[in-house]
Design a protein around this motif. Structure first.
Motif, PDB file in Angstrom:
ATOM      1  N   GLY A 122       0.820  -1.214   0.000  1.00  0.00           N
ATOM      2  CA  GLY A 122       0.000   0.000   0.000  1.00  0.00           C
ATOM      3  C   GLY A 122       0.850   1.259   0.000  1.00  0.00           C
ATOM      4  O   GLY A 122       0.582   2.207  -0.744  1.00  0.00           O
ATOM      5  N   ALA A 123       1.902   1.262   0.814  1.00  0.00           N
ATOM      6  CA  ALA A 123       2.806   2.420   0.838  1.00  0.00           C
ATOM      7  C   ALA A 123       3.484   2.602  -0.512  1.00  0.00           C
ATOM      8  O   ALA A 123       3.613   3.727  -1.008  1.00  0.00           O
ATOM      9  CB  ALA A 123       3.854   2.241   1.941  1.00  0.00           C
ATOM     10  N   ALA A 124       3.888   1.494  -1.123  1.00  0.00           N
ATOM     11  CA  ALA A 124       4.497   1.572  -2.457  1.00  0.00           C
ATOM     12  C   ALA A 124       3.502   2.141  -3.460  1.00  0.00           C
ATOM     13  O   ALA A 124       3.867   2.950  -4.315  1.00  0.00           O
ATOM     14  CB  ALA A 124       4.976   0.198  -2.904  1.00  0.00           C
ATOM     15  N   GLY A 125       2.251   1.739  -3.336  1.00  0.00           N
ATOM     16  CA  GLY A 125       1.225   2.243  -4.246  1.00  0.00           C
ATOM     17  C   GLY A 125       1.038   3.747  -4.146  1.00  0.00           C
ATOM     18  O   GLY A 125       0.931   4.436  -5.168  1.00  0.00           O
ATOM     19  N   VAL A 126       1.042   4.269  -2.940  1.00  0.00           N
ATOM     20  CA  VAL A 126       0.909   5.719  -2.754  1.00  0.00           C
ATOM     21  C   VAL A 126       2.151   6.427  -3.293  1.00  0.00           C
ATOM     22  O   VAL A 126       2.050   7.440  -3.999  1.00  0.00           O
ATOM     23  CB  VAL A 126       0.677   6.066  -1.265  1.00  0.00           C
ATOM     24  CG1 VAL A 126       0.696   7.568  -1.052  1.00  0.00           C
ATOM     25  CG2 VAL A 126      -0.653   5.482  -0.794  1.00  0.00           C
ATOM     26  N   GLY A 127       3.319   5.884  -2.994  1.00  0.00           N
ATOM     27  CA  GLY A 127       4.558   6.477  -3.508  1.00  0.00           C
ATOM     28  C   GLY A 127       4.608   6.457  -5.027  1.00  0.00           C
ATOM     29  O   GLY A 127       5.039   7.434  -5.656  1.00  0.00           O
ATOM     30  N   LEU A 128       4.173   5.370  -5.620  1.00  0.00           N
ATOM     31  CA  LEU A 128       4.160   5.278  -7.079  1.00  0.00           C
ATOM     32  C   LEU A 128       3.150   6.243  -7.696  1.00  0.00           C
ATOM     33  O   LEU A 128       3.408   6.817  -8.760  1.00  0.00           O
ATOM     34  CB  LEU A 128       3.866   3.848  -7.520  1.00  0.00           C
ATOM     35  CG  LEU A 128       4.992   2.850  -7.276  1.00  0.00           C
ATOM     36  CD1 LEU A 128       4.509   1.420  -7.477  1.00  0.00           C
ATOM     37  CD2 LEU A 128       6.179   3.156  -8.165  1.00  0.00           C
ATOM     38  N   ALA A 129       2.019   6.444  -7.025  1.00  0.00           N
ATOM     39  CA  ALA A 129       1.044   7.420  -7.524  1.00  0.00           C
ATOM     40  C   ALA A 129       1.640   8.822  -7.517  1.00  0.00           C
ATOM     41  O   ALA A 129       1.462   9.588  -8.467  1.00  0.00           O
ATOM     42  CB  ALA A 129      -0.229   7.373  -6.684  1.00  0.00           C
ATOM     43  N   ALA A 130       2.350   9.150  -6.446  1.00  0.00           N
ATOM     44  CA  ALA A 130       3.002  10.461  -6.374  1.00  0.00           C
ATOM     45  C   ALA A 130       4.069  10.594  -7.450  1.00  0.00           C
ATOM     46  O   ALA A 130       4.158  11.623  -8.124  1.00  0.00           O
ATOM     47  CB  ALA A 130       3.618  10.665  -4.986  1.00  0.00           C
ATOM     48  N   ALA A 131       4.861   9.543  -7.620  1.00  0.00           N
ATOM     49  CA  ALA A 131       5.898   9.582  -8.652  1.00  0.00           C
ATOM     50  C   ALA A 131       5.289   9.710 -10.042  1.00  0.00           C
ATOM     51  O   ALA A 131       5.808  10.440 -10.885  1.00  0.00           O
ATOM     52  CB  ALA A 131       6.775   8.337  -8.569  1.00  0.00           C
ATOM     53  N   ALA A 132       4.188   9.022 -10.273  1.00  0.00           N
ATOM     54  CA  ALA A 132       3.524   9.110 -11.581  1.00  0.00           C
ATOM     55  C   ALA A 132       3.041  10.524 -11.852  1.00  0.00           C
ATOM     56  O   ALA A 132       3.132  11.020 -12.975  1.00  0.00           O
ATOM     57  CB  ALA A 132       2.359   8.130 -11.649  1.00  0.00           C
ATOM     58  N   SER A 133       2.564  11.193 -10.811  1.00  0.00           N
ATOM     59  CA  SER A 133       2.052  12.553 -10.979  1.00  0.00           C
ATOM     60  C   SER A 133       3.159  13.591 -11.103  1.00  0.00           C
ATOM     61  O   SER A 133       3.011  14.573 -11.818  1.00  0.00           O
ATOM     62  CB  SER A 133       1.162  12.924  -9.783  1.00  0.00           C
ATOM     63  OG  SER A 133       0.022  12.117  -9.774  1.00  0.00           O
TER      64      SER A 133
END
Length: 121
Positions: free
Chosen positions: A18-29
């Motif tokens: 879940g933490a990776a998912g949030v970090g990846l969403a931020a990186a994608a943005s």
């Protein structure tokens, strides 16, 4: 296997995924990773709650530990390959993302079959 009967480890995996998912969403943005990082984020954020549910299911669902293991490995392979392609320009290994995707599908089917089975006594 005893580790697959006590599903608390799945809650740990859920937190990390879940933490990776949030970090990846931020990186994608913010880092221009829409094409690869956004789908990796989506896979992580879709499977983290499922892993929490499987951790809580314990022995109520017979093969919940095996389904959780498959979802964890499948998520790591699928999302990890997309992340590697974005940051390194190459995948983890040939067919890593499809292997992860097939592992996820198989894990969901295992969960469905297992949930239809009577609980252990």
């Amino acid at each position: 296997m005893p580790i697959l009967r006590d599903n608390r480890w799945a809650a740990v995996a859920a937190g990390l995924i879940g933490a990776a998912g949030v970090g990846l969403a931020a990186a994608a943005s913010h880092a221009g990773g829409e094409a690869l990082l956004r789908p990796a984020s989506t896979i992580c954020l879709a499977h983290a709650p499922a892993l929490i549910a499987l951790a809580l299911a314990g022995e109520k669902i017979r093969l919940s530990g095996l389904a959780a293991l498959g979802m964890s490995i499948g998520t790591l392979l699928f999302a990890g390959d997309l992340v590697a392609r974005h940051f390194l320009g190459t995948g983890v290994f040939p067919m890593a993302a499809p292997t992860g995707g097939m592992t996820l599908i198989a894990s969901w089917l295992l969960l469905a079959i297992s949930a239809a089975m009577p609980p252990r006594r």
